[in-house]
Design an enzyme around this catalytic site. Structure first.
Site, mmCIF file in Angstrom:
data_model
loop_
_atom_site.group_PDB
_atom_site.id
_atom_site.type_symbol
_atom_site.label_atom_id
_atom_site.label_comp_id
_atom_site.label_asym_id
_atom_site.label_seq_id
_atom_site.Cartn_x
_atom_site.Cartn_y
_atom_site.Cartn_z
ATOM 1 N N TYR A 126 -9.373 9.296 -5.189
ATOM 2 C CA TYR A 126 -8.783 8.375 -6.183
ATOM 3 C C TYR A 126 -9.486 8.440 -7.523
ATOM 4 O O TYR A 126 -9.081 7.757 -8.467
ATOM 5 C CB TYR A 126 -8.760 6.958 -5.590
ATOM 6 C CG TYR A 126 -8.017 7.008 -4.298
ATOM 7 C CD1 TYR A 126 -8.685 7.096 -3.069
ATOM 8 C CD2 TYR A 126 -6.626 7.125 -4.276
ATOM 9 C CE1 TYR A 126 -8.003 7.237 -1.885
ATOM 10 C CE2 TYR A 126 -5.930 7.266 -3.089
ATOM 11 C CZ TYR A 126 -6.617 7.326 -1.896
ATOM 12 O OH TYR A 126 -5.930 7.491 -0.717
ATOM 13 N N ASP A 171 -11.978 11.354 -1.013
ATOM 14 C CA ASP A 171 -12.355 9.978 -1.359
ATOM 15 C C ASP A 171 -13.746 9.594 -0.850
ATOM 16 O O ASP A 171 -14.190 8.461 -1.038
ATOM 17 C CB ASP A 171 -11.302 8.956 -0.899
ATOM 18 C CG ASP A 171 -10.706 9.278 0.466
ATOM 19 O OD1 ASP A 171 -9.761 8.571 0.871
ATOM 20 O OD2 ASP A 171 -11.179 10.218 1.132
ATOM 21 N N HIS A 205 -11.421 8.301 5.329
ATOM 22 C CA HIS A 205 -10.755 7.449 6.322
ATOM 23 C C HIS A 205 -10.493 8.190 7.624
ATOM 24 O O HIS A 205 -10.321 9.402 7.640
ATOM 25 C CB HIS A 205 -9.410 6.954 5.764
ATOM 26 C CG HIS A 205 -9.531 6.109 4.539
ATOM 27 N ND1 HIS A 205 -9.612 6.662 3.263
ATOM 28 C CD2 HIS A 205 -9.591 4.772 4.377
ATOM 29 C CE1 HIS A 205 -9.721 5.680 2.366
ATOM 30 N NE2 HIS A 205 -9.709 4.527 3.015
ATOM 31 N N ASP A 254 -11.739 13.512 5.366
ATOM 32 C CA ASP A 254 -11.402 12.389 4.484
ATOM 33 C C ASP A 254 -12.323 11.200 4.793
ATOM 34 O O ASP A 254 -12.855 11.078 5.895
ATOM 35 C CB ASP A 254 -9.934 11.996 4.757
ATOM 36 C CG ASP A 254 -9.352 11.056 3.717
ATOM 37 O OD1 ASP A 254 -8.561 11.514 2.879
ATOM 38 O OD2 ASP A 254 -9.707 9.860 3.764
ATOM 39 N N ASP A 300 0.815 -1.228 0.000
ATOM 40 C CA ASP A 300 0.000 0.000 0.000
ATOM 41 C C ASP A 300 0.839 1.264 0.000
ATOM 42 O O ASP A 300 0.372 2.327 -0.347
ATOM 43 C CB ASP A 300 -0.938 -0.003 1.208
ATOM 44 C CG ASP A 300 -1.890 -1.186 1.139
ATOM 45 O OD1 ASP A 300 -2.149 -1.795 2.179
ATOM 46 O OD2 ASP A 300 -2.318 -1.510 0.015
ATOM 47 N N HIS A 328 -2.220 9.353 7.676
ATOM 48 C CA HIS A 328 -2.013 8.030 8.280
ATOM 49 C C HIS A 328 -0.585 7.783 8.755
ATOM 50 O O HIS A 328 -0.363 6.884 9.551
ATOM 51 C CB HIS A 328 -2.358 6.921 7.268
ATOM 52 C CG HIS A 328 -3.789 6.874 6.876
ATOM 53 N ND1 HIS A 328 -4.830 6.842 7.787
ATOM 54 C CD2 HIS A 328 -4.367 6.859 5.639
ATOM 55 C CE1 HIS A 328 -5.972 6.807 7.132
ATOM 56 N NE2 HIS A 328 -5.737 6.819 5.842
HETATM 57 C C1 LIG Z 1 -3.288 2.428 -1.645
HETATM 58 C C2 LIG Z 1 -4.480 3.336 -1.474
HETATM 59 C C3 LIG Z 1 -4.072 4.684 -0.926
HETATM 60 C C4 LIG Z 1 -5.246 3.489 -2.785
HETATM 61 N N1 LIG Z 1 -6.476 2.758 -2.537
HETATM 62 C C5 LIG Z 1 -7.490 2.466 -3.544
HETATM 63 C C6 LIG Z 1 -8.220 3.653 -4.005
HETATM 64 C C7 LIG Z 1 -8.592 3.307 -5.430
HETATM 65 C C8 LIG Z 1 -7.619 2.322 -5.925
HETATM 66 C C9 LIG Z 1 -6.838 1.839 -4.765
HETATM 67 C C10 LIG Z 1 -6.581 2.342 -1.295
HETATM 68 O O1 LIG Z 1 -7.532 1.750 -0.790
HETATM 69 N N2 LIG Z 1 -5.473 2.680 -0.617
HETATM 70 C C11 LIG Z 1 -5.235 2.271 0.699
HETATM 71 C C12 LIG Z 1 -4.715 0.996 0.900
HETATM 72 C C13 LIG Z 1 -4.468 0.567 2.198
HETATM 73 C C14 LIG Z 1 -4.726 1.415 3.284
HETATM 74 C C15 LIG Z 1 -5.256 2.693 3.072
HETATM 75 C C16 LIG Z 1 -5.527 3.141 1.786
HETATM 76 C C17 LIG Z 1 -6.135 4.470 1.551
HETATM 77 C C18 LIG Z 1 -6.031 5.448 2.483
HETATM 78 C C19 LIG Z 1 -6.646 6.783 2.341
HETATM 79 O O2 LIG Z 1 -7.164 7.182 1.315
HETATM 80 N N3 LIG Z 1 -6.604 7.566 3.435
HETATM 81 O O3 LIG Z 1 -7.160 8.810 3.430
HETATM 82 ZN ZN LIG Z 2 -8.878 8.463 2.524
#
Ligand SMILES: CC1(C)CN(C2CCCC2)C(=O)N1c1ccccc1/C=C/C(=O)NO
Ligand SMILES: [Zn+2]
Length: 402
Positions: free
Chosen positions: A331, A292, A205, A203, A126, A168
């Site tokens: 995203y 997001d 999250h 956000d 990630d 984070h």
């Molecule tokens: C790696 C990314 C950041 C991208 N993503 C998706 C979005 C669409 C395609 C992938 C996720 O779910 N992510 C994550 C993966 C593991 C933990 C957290 C996040 C996102 C955190 C966040 O936005 N905090 O505000």
């Molecule tokens: Zn987020």
């Protein structure tokens, strides 16, 4: 001369059938005011955007955000400030030397595979390891620290850094695409000048990295509104998560389920923020505006439109306190650019045309090529009873703030 209290006063808060959505804020076009007394600083330089464009998972998003703001002609209404890079010393105010040195090592040694070591620092799937990550950390932290310096020196009372907001990151590890916690570094520096800092995290999250950093102090009150569902990252931020020790009741969490819309989100968040302001009397505000939770995001969680975020930010602006607006998640790159451009326009008191202006990334805005974002229609799992219960628990917690 337009005063800030006029621009963001409630009387100015007219809703109208504008192109953005049913109820959209329409503020008087700033041409009507003789001269803008309100200085808005915009943190930008080409290096910061280029490095941010390299972030895995959100390639070119930074360029799209900056280009849309430029295409709408908003740069000339702001003081564009070029930040310098944060030093190791600056970042050590929160992050451990081991972690920072490891990030630095990635830049130096080439094809070394850092696999086993990476994982202890949260790097990997990630938060992919990539060569320029240390450079990015210095630029992003430097940008938010520059924004803070502007508030501390009173050069301006509104500063925007859409390239920060990485909520984070922990002191000794990356998390959720956040390699450095620019927000914690910024709040720590704000505390040198301001006694009580309010942090608001919009956000999708939970803003866990910022909450963790300040959960034992009453000098920083963190409010996070976020999706809170089994298995959803980071899993923290329940309504009973109120902080510890001296910081007890100075963490406010507003946990939500999938599908919430503007009509439920705005009153809930704005009422809670008003309670917090009345009880805590913050001297400065930091707001993470992660996009997001906007409809159309691949996170497919909330049904918000940019108007929801705008209305919360507008309330914060109406308090007439020094404020720093930061980016974060988001995203769907076109929607994130639409959202932050719209917010920038509102901060400047300028109405923006519905039609996306011609610019380098115009094709990304098809097929409508409009600034508005259609309301999401995913099933709403937030019953009014649930939201009432959350509201009562949160206001009960806030009543302990002295
Ligand atoms: C790696 C990314 C950041 C991208 N993503 C998706 C979005 C669409 C395609 C992938 C996720 O779910 N992510 C994550 C993966 C593991 C933990 C957290 C996040 C996102 C955190 C966040 O936005 N905090 O505000
Ligand atoms: Zn987020």
């Amino acid at each position: 001369i337009e005063k800030r209290s006029d621009r963001y006063s409630n009387s100015n808060f007219k809703t109208s059938t504008d192109c953005l959505s049913k109820s959209t804020l329409v503020v008087p076009d700033s041409r009507e005011t003789t001269a803008e007394k309100i200085t808005v600083c915009y943190i930008y330089n080409p290096d910061l955007v280029e490095r941010s464009d390299e972030l895995p998972k959100i390639p070119m998003r930074a360029s799209m955000v900056h280009s849309l703001i430029e295409a709408y002609g908003l740069l000339k209404h702001m003081q564009v400030i070029s930040p310098s890079e944060a030093t190791l010393e600056d970042m050590k105010q929160f992050h451990t030397e081991d972690y920072l040195h490891f990030l630095g090592k990635i830049a130096d040694e080439d094809d070394e595979n850092f696999d086993e070591e990476s994982h202890q620092y949260g790097l990997g799937y990630d938060c992919p390891v990539y060569k320029e990550v240390y450079k990015l950390a210095c630029l992003v932290s430097g940008a938010t620290l520059k924004a803070v310096d502007i508030l501390i020196s009173s050069e301006a009372r509104i500063v925007i850094n859409w390239f920060g907001g990485w909520h984070h990151a922990k002191r000794d590890s990356a998390a959720g695409l956040c390699y450095v916690n620019d927000i914690v570094l910024g709040i720590q520096r704000l505390r040198q000048r301001f006694d009580r800092v309010l942090y608001v995290d919009l956000d999708l999250h939970h803003g866990d990295g910022v909450e963790d950093a300040f959960c034992t102090t009453n000098k920083v009150l963190t409010v996070s509104v976020h999706k809170h569902s089994p298995g959803f990252f980071p899993g923290t931020g329940s309504v009973t998560d109120v902080g510890v020790g001296k910081g007890k009741y100075y963490c406010v969490n507003i946990p939500l389920h999938d599908g919430i819309k503007d009509e439920q989100f705005v009153p809930l968040v704005c009422r809670i923020l008003t309670h917090v302001k009345d009880r805590y009397k913050p001297e400065v505000v930091v707001c993470q505006c992660g996009a997001d939770g906007i409809a159309g995001d691949p996170m497919e969680s909330f049904n918000l439109t940019p108007v929801a975020l705008m209305k919360c930010i507008y309330l914060l602006l109406s308090w007439n306190l020094p404020i720093m607006l930061l980016g974060g998640g988001g995203y769907n790159h076109a929607n994130t650019a639409r959202c932050w451009t719209y917010i920038t326009g509102v901060v400047l008191g300028r109405k923006l045309a519905c039609e996306i202006p011609d610019h380098k990334f115009l094709m990304e805005y098809g097929p409508d090529y409009e600034l508005q974002i259609e309301v999401g229609n995913m099933k709403n799992h937030n019953s009014n009873e649930y939201l009432q219960r959350v509201y009562r628990q949160v206001t009960e917690n806030i009543s302990h703030i002295v």
